[in-house]
Enzyme design. Sequence first.
Site, short mmCIF file in Angstrom:
data_model
loop_
_atom_site.label_atom_id
_atom_site.label_comp_id
_atom_site.label_asym_id
_atom_site.label_seq_id
_atom_site.Cartn_x
_atom_site.Cartn_y
_atom_site.Cartn_z
N CYS A 114 0.92 -1.36 -0.01
CA CYS A 114 0.11 -0.11 -0.14
C CYS A 114 0.89 1.38 0.02
O CYS A 114 0.41 2.32 -0.35
CB CYS A 114 -0.88 0.09 1.15
SG CYS A 114 -2.13 -1.52 1.15
N HIS A 247 -3.67 7.39 1.57
CA HIS A 247 -4.10 6.10 1.50
C HIS A 247 -5.31 5.69 1.82
O HIS A 247 -5.77 5.81 3.19
CB HIS A 247 -2.99 5.00 1.97
CG HIS A 247 -3.26 3.51 1.86
ND1 HIS A 247 -3.83 3.16 0.72
CD2 HIS A 247 -3.20 2.56 2.48
CE1 HIS A 247 -4.04 1.78 0.64
NE2 HIS A 247 -3.51 1.39 1.99
N ASN A 277 -10.05 -0.80 -0.09
CA ASN A 277 -8.55 -0.59 -0.05
C ASN A 277 -8.14 -0.98 -1.29
O ASN A 277 -7.98 -2.56 -1.33
CB ASN A 277 -7.98 -1.25 1.37
CG ASN A 277 -6.44 -1.01 1.26
OD1 ASN A 277 -5.78 -0.55 0.68
ND2 ASN A 277 -5.86 -1.51 2.44
#
Length: 320
Positions: A114, A247, A277
């Site tokens: 990520c 993020h 996500n």
Amino acid sequence: MIYSKIIGTGSYLPAKVLTNYDLEKIVDTSHDWIVSRSGIVERHIAADDELTSDLALQASRKAIAAAGISADEIDLVIVATTSPDQLFPSTACILQDKLGIKSRGPAFDIQAVCGGFVYALNTADMYIKGGQAKTALVVGAEVLSRMLDWSDRTTCVLFGDGAGAVILSASDKPGIAASKLHADGSHRDMLKAEGNIRNGEVDGDPFIKMDGQAVFKFAVKVLSDVVDELLEEKGMSGSEINWLVPHQANIRIIEATSKKIGLSMDNVIVTVANHGNTSAASIPLALDTAVRDGRIQAGQNILIEAVGGGFTWGAVLIKW
Ligand code: UT7
């Protein structure tokens, strides 16, 4: 002085939408639990014949059009991904070919889970500032749905597929103002997909495994620390940031981090509800949304930050 400036953004989400209500039929979960614990309402799932490079291609074409350049001007391609098309060649090489880019500049993937887009943007910035590239395509693209154990409710409700891209161009004005990256491999067991290929077969568990609570606490701490570090270096305060583009993993992580750095949620771009996500794709997806809806404007201070498996984390300050 050479700076690098984002001159175009693009994003792409696969057509198939999987809602929380759809997930209620697959695992023991509920729409209310998912929304209250993560802020996620729906995620997008790539079609069977869609690869990470196909998602990247769609997002890249939009970024190239927004930048008003020809694909042939791109002399650096970086794809941040944890779900590449194949073991090799890199997704970046495949994307370069799909875009028909004739220049033979470097193309490579970055694997920082990520944290990937922040790593990739920083790398492209270094190439441009060092005079080794003039026009970079930087992409975050993921098909995480193929790495999920659809019987594990602690992970399968959280992730999704998507891609976002930016064109970074050499400029005499800033541009990317500062970056800070970190990694600490000693925490690698908190979030992982351990499987590998051995003798033509998958060896070990290939699915995403996560200690959610540990990741949550770690994320809030390192994200607020790295933002403080960056702002201190630039002699800036949180109030000078026009937009935080974090993020997009969990609305509660985003809220807790924003609070710690003293930024109102009115100044935070949040898209996690619509795509979950998407790992390396989440920041460029959110950036593109806010550029296209007019929230992000020339001259503003934009801060992006991310944390992911590795662990990797970092932040980049951009004068838009
Ligand atoms: O990009 C970085 C990657 N990852 C992240 O950023 C994720 C970081 N972590 C998180 O976002 C949160 O920790 C989660 C969303 C994963 C979980 O939220 P939480 O508030 O930490 O919940 P929890 O793990 O403490 O679980 C609470 C309860 C447990 O039941 P008991 O033990 O209280 O009876 C879980 O078994 O919720 C249960 N649970 C679920 N219930 C319904 C766990 N997953 C689910 C589910 N649906 N999908």
